[in-house]
Design an enzyme around this catalytic site. Structure first.
Site, mmCIF file in Angstrom:
data_model
loop_
_atom_site.group_PDB
_atom_site.id
_atom_site.type_symbol
_atom_site.label_atom_id
_atom_site.label_comp_id
_atom_site.label_asym_id
_atom_site.label_seq_id
_atom_site.Cartn_x
_atom_site.Cartn_y
_atom_site.Cartn_z
ATOM 1 N N CYS A 14 -27.529 -10.035 -15.442
ATOM 2 C CA CYS A 14 -27.021 -9.760 -16.788
ATOM 3 C C CYS A 14 -28.051 -10.210 -17.810
ATOM 4 O O CYS A 14 -28.532 -11.349 -17.768
ATOM 5 C CB CYS A 14 -25.706 -10.506 -17.020
ATOM 6 N N CYS A 49 -18.740 -13.072 -19.122
ATOM 7 C CA CYS A 49 -20.038 -13.223 -19.760
ATOM 8 C C CYS A 49 -19.981 -14.267 -20.876
ATOM 9 O O CYS A 49 -20.828 -15.149 -20.976
ATOM 10 C CB CYS A 49 -20.478 -11.864 -20.310
ATOM 11 N N GLY A 64 0.789 -1.227 0.000
ATOM 12 C CA GLY A 64 0.000 0.000 0.000
ATOM 13 C C GLY A 64 0.818 1.272 0.000
ATOM 14 O O GLY A 64 0.270 2.365 -0.163
ATOM 15 N N CYS A 119 -22.880 -7.903 -18.265
ATOM 16 C CA CYS A 119 -21.639 -8.035 -17.494
ATOM 17 C C CYS A 119 -20.588 -7.102 -18.063
ATOM 18 O O CYS A 119 -20.367 -7.055 -19.275
ATOM 19 C CB CYS A 119 -21.061 -9.437 -17.615
ATOM 20 N N CYS A 143 -26.243 -13.202 -20.075
ATOM 21 C CA CYS A 143 -25.915 -14.535 -19.544
ATOM 22 C C CYS A 143 -26.644 -14.866 -18.264
ATOM 23 O O CYS A 143 -26.511 -15.964 -17.732
ATOM 24 C CB CYS A 143 -24.406 -14.650 -19.318
#
Lengths: 256, 289, 227
Positions: free
Chosen positions: B237, B268, B29, B262, B240
């Site tokens: 979605c 997807c 970080g 998606c 899908c």
């Protein structure tokens, strides 16, 4: 009783010029010390040396910390000094914009110090902010406004709330009423007096306005050309000035 | 055969970048400054990500590039072709087959493995930048772990919008120490920041690299009474039928008609190949693009 | 209670050619508990000056000024501040107040400063103000707009709010009508009965003779005026 602040032989030079020199005094809990002088007297330099904004060339500033007793704040590590500046110490600037975040709401400004010491409950932080804004006579409906929407006096009061929320024991003030309208000044001074009494605050107030020190300060230091030329009880220094410069200063004040 | 050094950058530069990456991995970080090079694309177009990818790619790697989840946007295609030309590495659109994935603003839906590296493109690495413009001051804040200001930002959100309104680039605390900007990924992706893969973040214009090693604790900042919520559109979605993937919203006509799909195109497509069909989808055909 | 020993003072006016004006030399005075001593002498002889020196408002050049255990002439500022809060009261000739503070708060102040609970302090203030005939409708207002007489009575109320062991009174009956004058004199009498040591300046000779046990002529210690 241990003094809250022990200042010994503080001096700050700018090359050959004296910023301030030979300043020593003790400040006890609940005492307010005024520092007066005209422009160039060294009073702001002194205040900044005491508050850790400038490093003095000589001298010691000992503060009675909660956990370790008297510690020299000049030689303290920066993290410790910064922590002191967020908790036990407060600094009220002459211009509110130097002491506030102008792009953060009033509530956020007051809450910042709490969040800096790990307050993590939004509701509690907000409640405390509302409480403090109330104490400085800013109504609750202004809590989400930015300081840019406030008048000068309100900004100054917000600055005070922001500083006092963590219950500091020592407040440094640099011309706290400078640039404010007279009626606004009166209100602000009254507020400072009341809060100072209530919280048993010690304060060091730099100003060129003798009326401010008469109202707020127990003790007074008069500075000229970087030196402390007279010190004592406020009413004694103003009513029975000994030094030529002090006499000049006091007699120059216009009577209304 | 290309006239370029492998992956475009000279070896000295790659070494410098790798040192920065190692430092970043050692201090999760923490923003490591690096000497960002002039690249053949302007600043703001992924130069940080490209430099990190160039430094970690080896000839045996398989490389994937996504831009907001899609493999087929102009920029994703350009960057993929760039590395095909300068490094000659194999490329793929399948997340599971890639060993190095460069991404702009999304984490793939499919969990990454320990042998995979995710390279993020980062515009502004400093999470405190918008509240504290001074670089000197923000560096001190990180060094001294003074993060009160970060919570001020969240406080402001709640006071103005009733909830933490930050929807992307949601700040996190890494391994209990550094507060980090995870790049403009949607906050929905934040939980995925704790993963088995290696995550590297490159900001070319700002000249910073940072990193999260595998299995590192990454906590999204919040308040006790306003806990972090990884939200997404309340929809499945339309192609899908996936219920748990991040969705793009597409307007399809002038009457407000819309569909949700998606954002992760590979996810997807893989689901559709497996036979899943959404509300507005058609069964998968081999010749579909 | 109050013991002044061989006290001297001069003023040096630097901005007027450093003129040195001696105003007191070798003054000595003892005031015991329950005693009221009047300072007398011609105008300008140094009565107010001596009173201010006792209070610490003026510096004492030499000698001792003992108030209880504290030598005001050399005490540190914070000791004098504590003395003024707990031991030594001072009713000056003119009311000097902070703007915006209500009359009630002005009078309650000395009690609040010594730790009295707010409701008790305010109640005490109300009693005093009633006794001194300040109408209730004025209590929430700042005394800065009151008449001279009203201000003086507020001043006195404040001075008597806290039972100081020692009290300095500068012209306490000036500007008062006979009724209020009598009230103030009985308040002084009550303070005496409580054991307070009192030093006062009275141009009102009748008042002076009524409550003071003896007189102290400052003229004897004024350089240039001594008989």
């Amino acid at each position: 009783m241990t003094p809250l602040l022990q200042v010994e032989n503080i001096a700050k030079f700018y090359g050959p010029r004296i910023g301030c020199t030979d300043v020593s005094f003790d400040l006890y809990p609940g005492e307010v010390m005024g520092i007066v002088g005209e422009s160039g007297s060294g009073k702001s330099t002194l205040l900044n040396c005491l508050a850790g904004h400038l490093t003095p060339d000589r001298g010691v500033v000992r503060f009675d910390t909660r956990s370790e007793g008297l510690r020299d704040t000049i030689t303290m590590s920066e993290p410790e000094r910064r922590m002191l500046g967020r908790t036990d110490w407060a600094f009220v600037h002459q211009h509110a914009r130097d002491g506030l975040r102008m792009n953060v709401s009033a509530g956020g400004n007051v809450g910042e110090r709490l969040m800096a010491v790990n307050a993590r409950h939004y509701g509690e932080i907000r409640a405390e902010a509302i409480d403090w804004l109330g104490r400085v006579e800013i109504t609750e409906d202004r809590i989400d406004d930015r300081p840019t929407a406030f008048s000068g006096g309100m900004q100054q009061r917000l600055q005070i709330a922001r500083n006092l929320v963590t219950g500091p024991r020592l407040v440094f003030m640099d011309e706290p009423t400078g640039g404010l309208d007279v009626s606004v000044q009166a209100r602000l001074l009254d507020l400072l007096r009341g809060l100072g009494r209530e919280m048993n605050l010690s304060a060091i107030i730099v100003t060129h306005d003798l009326a401010v020190v008469r109202l707020l300060a127990d003790r007074l230091m008069v500075m000229k050309d970087g030196h402390v030329i007279e010190t004592g009880l406020t009413d004694q220094v103003l009513d029975d000035p000994q030094h030529a410069y002090t006499q000049l200063l006091v007699s120059s004040v216009l009577q209304v | 055969m290309s006239d370029y050094n492998f992956a475009y950058l000279d070896e000295q530069t790659k070494r410098m970048i790798r040192r920065a990456i190692l430092k970043g991995l050692a201090i999760p970080g923490y923003q490591v400054p690096f000497a960002s090079r002039e690249m053949p694309m302007p600043y703001g177009w992924g130069t940080g990500g490209v430099q990190v990818s160039a430094a970690v790619l080896t000839p045996d790697d398989t490389f994937k590039v996504i831009d907001q989840g899609a493999d087929d946007t102009t920029n994703a295609v350009s960057i993929r072709r760039f590395f095909q030309k300068t490094a000659g590495v194999a490329v793929t659109e399948a997340t599971s087959q890639a060993s190095v994935i460069q991404t702009r603003h999304r984490i793939p839906e499919e969990d990454l493995r320990a042998d995979q590296i995710l390279v993020y493109q980062v515009p502004i690495p400093e999470p405190l930048r918008f509240l504290e413009p001074s670089e000197v001051e923000t560096r001190k804040m990180h060094a001294l772990e003074e993060y009160g200001l970060m919570h001020v930002k969240l406080y402001e959100d709640i006071s103005q919008h009733g909830d933490i309104a930050t929807a992307y680039a949601y700040p996190v605390k890494v391994e209990g120490r550094y507060v980090m900007d995870p790049s403009p990924i949607p906050k929905f992706d934040n939980p995925k920041l704790e993963m088995a893969g290696i995550q590297l973040f490159g900001a070319g214009r700002e000249q910073r690299i940072y990193a999260i090693p595998p299995y590192t604790q990454v906590v999204s900042l919040d308040f006790d009474d306003y806990p972090f919520q990884p939200t997404k559109a309340d929809h499945a979605c339309d192609l899908c039928g996936a219920q748990d993937s991040y969705l793009d919203e597409l307007l399809v006509d002038d009457e407000g008609g819309r569909m949700f799909m998606c954002s992760d195109t590979d996810y997807c497509a893989t689901r559709r190949k497996q036979g899943h069909v959404g509300a507005q989808g058609v069964p998968y055909a081999e010749d579909a693009a | 209670m109050i013991s002044i020993e061989n006290v001297s003072k001069s003023f040096v006016l630097h901005n007027q050619g450093a003129a040195e004006i001696p105003v007191m030399r070798g003054a000595s005075l003892n005031v015991a508990a329950s005693e009221c001593v009047a300072l007398v002498g011609a105008s300008g002889a140094g009565k107010s000056t001596l009173m201010r020196m006792i209070y610490g408002n003026y510096l004492t050049a030499s000698g001792r000024i003992m108030v209880g255990e504290v030598d005001v002439a050399i005490a540190a500022p914070r000791d004098i501040i504590r003395l003024r809060r707990e031991t030594l009261g001072y009713v000056s000739q003119f009311l000097r107040v902070v703007p915006r503070v209500s009359t009630l708060d002005v009078v309650a102040e000395p009690l609040l400063a010594t730790g009295t609970k707010r409701d008790v302090a305010v109640h005490q203030a109300e009693i005093l103000l009633t006794r001194l005939n300040i109408p209730k409708r004025l209590w929430q207002l700042s005394p800065t707009t009151f008449s001279g007489g009203e201000q003086q009575r507020v001043n006195i109320a404040r001075g008597f709010a806290f039972p100081y062991p020692a009290l300095l009174l500068d012209e306490p009956t000036a500007s008062l009508d006979p009724t209020n004058r009598a009230t103030v004199l009985s308040m002084v009498g009550e303070a005496k009965a409580r054991g307070t040591a009192i030093i006062g300046i009275f141009h009102d000779h009748a008042a002076r003779d009524e409550i003071c046990d003896r007189q102290f002529d400052v003229t004897r210690f004024t350089p240039g005026l001594a008989a």
